[in-house]
Design a protein around this motif. Structure first.
Motif, PDB file in Angstrom:
ATOM      1  N   THR A 278       0.829  -1.209   0.000  1.00 35.68           N
ATOM      2  CA  THR A 278       0.000   0.000   0.000  1.00 35.68           C
ATOM      3  C   THR A 278       0.861   1.256   0.000  1.00 35.68           C
ATOM      4  O   THR A 278       0.586   2.222  -0.734  1.00 35.68           O
ATOM      5  CB  THR A 278      -0.918  -0.005   1.235  1.00 35.68           C
ATOM      6  OG1 THR A 278      -1.724  -1.177   1.216  1.00 35.68           O
ATOM      7  CG2 THR A 278      -1.825   1.213   1.225  1.00 35.68           C
TER       8      THR A 278
ATOM      9  N   GLN B 123       1.049   4.252  -2.793  1.00 36.63           N
ATOM     10  CA  GLN B 123       0.864   5.658  -2.440  1.00 36.63           C
ATOM     11  C   GLN B 123       2.075   6.496  -2.831  1.00 36.63           C
ATOM     12  O   GLN B 123       1.937   7.637  -3.285  1.00 36.63           O
ATOM     13  CB  GLN B 123       0.594   5.780  -0.942  1.00 36.63           C
ATOM     14  CG  GLN B 123      -0.742   5.207  -0.504  1.00 36.63           C
ATOM     15  CD  GLN B 123      -0.937   5.281   0.999  1.00 36.63           C
ATOM     16  OE1 GLN B 123      -0.027   5.667   1.734  1.00 36.63           O
ATOM     17  NE2 GLN B 123      -2.114   4.920   1.465  1.00 36.63           N
TER      18      GLN B 123
ATOM     19  N   SER C 244       2.082   9.611  -5.377  1.00 36.74           N
ATOM     20  CA  SER C 244       2.564  10.938  -4.959  1.00 36.74           C
ATOM     21  C   SER C 244       3.648  11.442  -5.906  1.00 36.74           C
ATOM     22  O   SER C 244       3.699  12.638  -6.232  1.00 36.74           O
ATOM     23  CB  SER C 244       3.091  10.864  -3.534  1.00 36.74           C
ATOM     24  OG  SER C 244       2.076  10.487  -2.633  1.00 36.74           O
TER      25      SER C 244
ATOM     26  N   ALA D  35       5.008   9.805   2.813  1.00 34.34           N
ATOM     27  CA  ALA D  35       4.857   8.444   2.295  1.00 34.34           C
ATOM     28  C   ALA D  35       6.200   7.723   2.262  1.00 34.34           C
ATOM     29  O   ALA D  35       6.290   6.537   2.591  1.00 34.34           O
ATOM     30  CB  ALA D  35       4.242   8.473   0.883  1.00 34.34           C
TER      31      ALA D  35
END
Length: 246
Positions: free
Chosen positions: A128, A132, A136, A202
């Protein structure tokens, strides 16, 4: 080996196999994420918590039973009984060895059950975070491209404004256009900064999950070494038991 201990040993071997497969370096977390989200895995995921607690309860009961048997046969035998039945000592030690073996098997199966569940959660979280992070990065790249385009448009607008002001003397209209472009540029720069902050967060989360996965791998390697030592110890004890039996 009775039926329940055969079941525990089978569970232990399956857990070792699954953990080994999950730790293969050439299979990426994204691939495991696709496997976890497949239709077959989703069918088991519906009642995964129930299965988890049922297995925990079964393994705990069997582990408690093995501990009880180990404590039972750890007590010294009566000297009177040894004089009456000399072969009873060999049988007694054999039962003690089996109780200890069952305790080790149940303990490792119980421990690896928690390791397996935690490893699956870490892999899913890592996949995950990777998704992400990629999103980004793409968003930051698009925002950078948009900002670059606005800067170029601003430069062209400034040139046109100067030419228009020199020819027509319309300074008021030129200032209005410049204000609009500057506002658009400021808004785009703000969005770019916000996207960079999200990307940084992130990346920090991804590094944290990566460190946790590495620590889990080190702990698993240490447990495998301990397991191998225990297996060697059990093999030597079995060999001594066979010699005494012969």
């Amino acid at each position: 080996m009775t039926l329940q201990w055969t079941f525990v040993a089978t569970v232990l071997y399956v857990e070792i196999f699954l953990v080994s497969v999950l730790l293969l370096p050439f299979i990426s977390p994204k691939t495991w994420q696709k496997v976890f989200r497949s239709r077959l895995a989703s069918m088991f995921a519906v009642y995964s918590k129930i299965y988890f607690y049922i297995f925990i309860a079964i393994l705990l009961l069997l582990f408690a039973e093995s501990v009880r048997e180990t404590l039972k046969y750890s007590e010294p035998m009566d000297s009177e009984e040894l004089r009456r039945y000399p072969e009873a000592e060999t049988v007694f030690h054999m039962k003690l060895f089996r109780a200890q073996r069952n305790m080790y098997i149940a303990g490792f199966a119980l421990f690896l059950w928690f390791i397996l569940r935690r490893l699956v959660i870490l892999i899913a979280n890592e996949a995950t975070l990777m998704a992400q992070s990629e999103a980004s990065i793409k968003q930051a790249q698009s925002a950078t491209a948009a900002a670059q385009l606005l800067i170029e448009e601003k430069s062209l607008t400034d040139d046109n404004k100067k030419n228009s002001a020199a020819e027509k003397g319309d300074e008021k209209g030129g200032k209005s256009d410049q204000t609009v472009v500057e506002k658009d540029l400021a808004r785009t720069q703000t969005e770019l900064e916000k996207t960079k902050e999200e990307l940084y967060k992130a990346q920090v989360d991804f590094e944290s999950m990566k460190k946790q996965a590495e620590s889990t791998n080190k702990e698993y390697d240490r447990l495998l070494l301990e397991h191998e030592k225990l297996q060697n110890k059990l093999a030597s004890v079995e060999g001594e038991g066979d010699k005494k039996g012969n």
